[in-house]
Write a protein that holds these residues in place. Structure first.
Motif, PDB file in Angstrom:
ATOM      1  N   GLU A   1       0.839  -1.207   0.000  1.00  8.66           N
ATOM      2  CA  GLU A   1       0.000   0.000   0.000  1.00  8.66           C
ATOM      3  C   GLU A   1       0.873   1.257   0.000  1.00  8.66           C
ATOM      4  O   GLU A   1       0.537   2.258  -0.636  1.00  8.66           O
ATOM      5  N   VAL A   2       1.985   1.211   0.715  1.00  5.04           N
ATOM      6  CA  VAL A   2       2.906   2.348   0.720  1.00  5.04           C
ATOM      7  C   VAL A   2       3.491   2.550  -0.674  1.00  5.04           C
ATOM      8  O   VAL A   2       3.521   3.672  -1.195  1.00  5.04           O
TER       9      VAL A   2
ATOM     10  N   ASN B   1       1.402   6.024  -7.213  1.00  3.37           N
ATOM     11  CA  ASN B   1       0.168   6.551  -7.785  1.00  3.37           C
ATOM     12  C   ASN B   1      -0.661   7.245  -6.704  1.00  3.37           C
ATOM     13  O   ASN B   1      -1.733   6.766  -6.342  1.00  3.37           O
ATOM     14  N   PRO B   2      -0.181   8.383  -6.200  1.00  5.04           N
ATOM     15  CA  PRO B   2      -0.925   9.066  -5.132  1.00  5.04           C
ATOM     16  C   PRO B   2      -2.228   9.657  -5.651  1.00  5.04           C
ATOM     17  O   PRO B   2      -2.317  10.065  -6.805  1.00  5.04           O
ATOM     18  N   GLU B   3      -3.199   9.696  -4.781  1.00  2.61           N
ATOM     19  CA  GLU B   3      -4.467  10.343  -5.099  1.00  2.61           C
ATOM     20  C   GLU B   3      -4.330  11.855  -4.912  1.00  2.61           C
ATOM     21  O   GLU B   3      -4.893  12.640  -5.655  1.00  2.61           O
ATOM     22  N   PHE B   4      -3.543  12.222  -3.901  1.00  2.52           N
ATOM     23  CA  PHE B   4      -3.276  13.631  -3.590  1.00  2.52           C
ATOM     24  C   PHE B   4      -1.819  13.784  -3.198  1.00  2.52           C
ATOM     25  O   PHE B   4      -1.263  12.907  -2.533  1.00  2.52           O
ATOM     26  N   VAL B   5      -1.207  14.903  -3.598  1.00  2.43           N
ATOM     27  CA  VAL B   5       0.136  15.260  -3.139  1.00  2.43           C
ATOM     28  C   VAL B   5       0.053  16.692  -2.644  1.00  2.43           C
ATOM     29  O   VAL B   5      -0.360  17.594  -3.373  1.00  2.43           O
ATOM     30  N   VAL B   6       0.430  16.883  -1.384  1.00  5.33           N
ATOM     31  CA  VAL B   6       0.322  18.192  -0.750  1.00  5.33           C
ATOM     32  C   VAL B   6       1.717  18.647  -0.342  1.00  5.33           C
ATOM     33  O   VAL B   6       2.432  17.901   0.336  1.00  5.33           O
ATOM     34  N   PRO B   7       2.137  19.842  -0.732  1.00  4.04           N
ATOM     35  CA  PRO B   7       3.439  20.334  -0.280  1.00  4.04           C
ATOM     36  C   PRO B   7       3.391  20.633   1.213  1.00  4.04           C
ATOM     37  O   PRO B   7       2.376  21.058   1.746  1.00  4.04           O
ATOM     38  N   ASP B   8       4.491  20.378   1.879  1.00  9.39           N
ATOM     39  CA  ASP B   8       4.590  20.653   3.312  1.00  9.39           C
ATOM     40  C   ASP B   8       5.742  21.628   3.496  1.00  9.39           C
ATOM     41  O   ASP B   8       5.768  22.660   2.859  1.00  9.39           O
ATOM     42  N   ASP B   9       6.703  21.308   4.313  1.00 10.81           N
ATOM     43  CA  ASP B   9       7.883  22.166   4.447  1.00 10.81           C
ATOM     44  C   ASP B   9       8.519  22.303   3.071  1.00 10.81           C
ATOM     45  O   ASP B   9       8.209  21.533   2.164  1.00 10.81           O
ATOM     46  N   PRO B  10       9.436  23.242   2.904  1.00  6.49           N
ATOM     47  CA  PRO B  10      10.014  23.457   1.564  1.00  6.49           C
ATOM     48  C   PRO B  10      10.509  22.186   0.874  1.00  6.49           C
ATOM     49  O   PRO B  10      10.366  22.059  -0.331  1.00  6.49           O
TER      50      PRO B  10
END
Length: 80
Positions: free
Chosen positions: A13-14, A20-29
């Motif tokens: 699953e990892v 193939n991520p459903e969402f990718v969100v930026p975090d720290d730089p």
């Protein structure tokens, strides 16, 4: 990817979440959060897998991995 068994997270699953991520969100730089919904066989319910990744020189380093059922909290604004 140590301690996956302790967290009852399937390594496959990892790998699917990173590939193939459903969402990718930026975090720290230098960090991104890869997320994907999946059906957890242990808990018998849909869960959200969150893989926090840090970009290094020539590789992605996994900082932490966890699953949650709090879709609304983490996907607020991402789901139409």
């Amino acid at each position: 990817m140590r301690n996956l068994a302790d967290r009852e997270i399937d390594r496959l699953e990892v790998e699917r979440t990173l590939a193939n991520p459903e969402f990718v969100v930026p975090d720290d730089p230098a960090r991104q959060i890869f997320m994907r919904r999946y059906f957890d066989g242990v808990l018998q319910q849909e869960m959200l897998l969150r893989v926090i990744v840090e970009d290094a020189a020539d590789e992605m380093v996994i900082v932490t991995i966890y699953k949650t059922s709090q879709f609304e909290r983490y996907l607020r604004g991402s789901i139409p």
